[in-house]
Design a protein around this motif. Structure first.
Motif, PDB file in Angstrom:
ATOM      1  N   GLU A  66     -11.929   0.053   1.421  1.00 49.78           N
ATOM      2  CA  GLU A  66     -11.274  -0.505   2.598  1.00 49.78           C
ATOM      3  C   GLU A  66     -10.105  -1.396   2.187  1.00 49.78           C
ATOM      4  N   LYS A  67     -10.300  -2.170   1.129  1.00 52.09           N
ATOM      5  CA  LYS A  67      -9.206  -3.015   0.634  1.00 52.09           C
ATOM      6  C   LYS A  67      -8.029  -2.143   0.193  1.00 52.09           C
ATOM      7  N   ALA A  68      -8.312  -1.050  -0.508  1.00 50.94           N
ATOM      8  CA  ALA A  68      -7.256  -0.136  -0.948  1.00 50.94           C
ATOM      9  C   ALA A  68      -6.540   0.467   0.259  1.00 50.94           C
ATOM     10  N   PHE A  69      -7.303   0.794   1.293  1.00 51.24           N
ATOM     11  CA  PHE A  69      -6.684   1.359   2.495  1.00 51.24           C
ATOM     12  C   PHE A  69      -5.675   0.382   3.083  1.00 51.24           C
ATOM     13  N   TRP A  70      -6.104  -0.866   3.298  1.00 46.43           N
ATOM     14  CA  TRP A  70      -5.236  -1.852   3.957  1.00 46.43           C
ATOM     15  C   TRP A  70      -4.098  -2.342   3.074  1.00 46.43           C
ATOM     16  N   THR A  71      -4.325  -2.443   1.772  1.00 46.72           N
ATOM     17  CA  THR A  71      -3.294  -3.016   0.901  1.00 46.72           C
ATOM     18  C   THR A  71      -2.358  -1.991   0.278  1.00 46.72           C
ATOM     19  N   VAL A  72      -2.764  -0.738   0.253  1.00 44.26           N
ATOM     20  CA  VAL A  72      -1.906   0.279  -0.354  1.00 44.26           C
ATOM     21  C   VAL A  72      -1.488   1.333   0.667  1.00 44.26           C
ATOM     22  N   LEU A  73      -2.454   2.026   1.225  1.00 46.30           N
ATOM     23  CA  LEU A  73      -2.138   3.161   2.098  1.00 46.30           C
ATOM     24  C   LEU A  73      -1.474   2.742   3.408  1.00 46.30           C
ATOM     25  N   TYR A  74      -2.063   1.778   4.090  1.00 45.60           N
ATOM     26  CA  TYR A  74      -1.545   1.398   5.413  1.00 45.60           C
ATOM     27  C   TYR A  74      -0.137   0.816   5.316  1.00 45.60           C
ATOM     28  N   LEU A  75       0.139   0.095   4.233  1.00 43.90           N
ATOM     29  CA  LEU A  75       1.464  -0.506   4.074  1.00 43.90           C
ATOM     30  C   LEU A  75       2.561   0.547   3.945  1.00 43.90           C
ATOM     31  N   LYS A  76       2.197   1.753   3.516  1.00 44.30           N
ATOM     32  CA  LYS A  76       3.191   2.823   3.362  1.00 44.30           C
ATOM     33  C   LYS A  76       3.791   3.260   4.693  1.00 44.30           C
ATOM     34  N   ILE A  77       3.079   3.041   5.797  1.00 43.25           N
ATOM     35  CA  ILE A  77       3.579   3.520   7.084  1.00 43.25           C
ATOM     36  C   ILE A  77       4.254   2.423   7.904  1.00 43.25           C
TER      37      ILE A  77
END
Length: 106
Positions: A66-77
């Motif tokens: 979940e941390k990876a989702f919010w700090t890496v993936l979500y920031l890309k959009i």
């Protein structure tokens, strides 16, 4: 040098191809074809792996995910710049307040 040799030399020099004008590479914001192909392949693989539902499930499986989702993936959009409501996209400030807080106040 005879006149015919001069004419032949002039014609020969005109027949030599001039080098093409040098370009400065790809125009700004142009995306290469290979980048588009890679993006399409990743998107297709993501759909085959379960798409958005599977991604959400993966994020819920472990707090690290979940941390990876919010700090890496979500920031890309997220957009790189946020424009304000002003005429030229500037942020409008209508009010500035200073609040004094007494330490350890109950």
């Amino acid at each position: 040098m005879s006149e015919s040799k001069i004419v032949k030399a002039a014609i020969a020099s005109e027949m030599v191809a001039k080098p093409a004008a040098k370009t400065r590479g790809r125009p700004k914001k142009a995306v290469s074809q290979s980048t588009l192909t890679v993006r399409d392949a990743i998107a297709k693989a993501g759909e085959e792996l379960g798409g958005a539902l599977r991604l959400a499930q993966w994020a819920r499986e472990d707090p690290t995910n979940e941390k990876a989702f919010w700090t890496v993936l979500y920031l890309k959009i997220l957009p790189l710049q946020v424009n304000g409501a002003g005429e030229n996209g500037e942020h409008l400030i209508s009010d500035i307040a200073i609040k004094l807080v007494k330490p350890n106040a109950d």
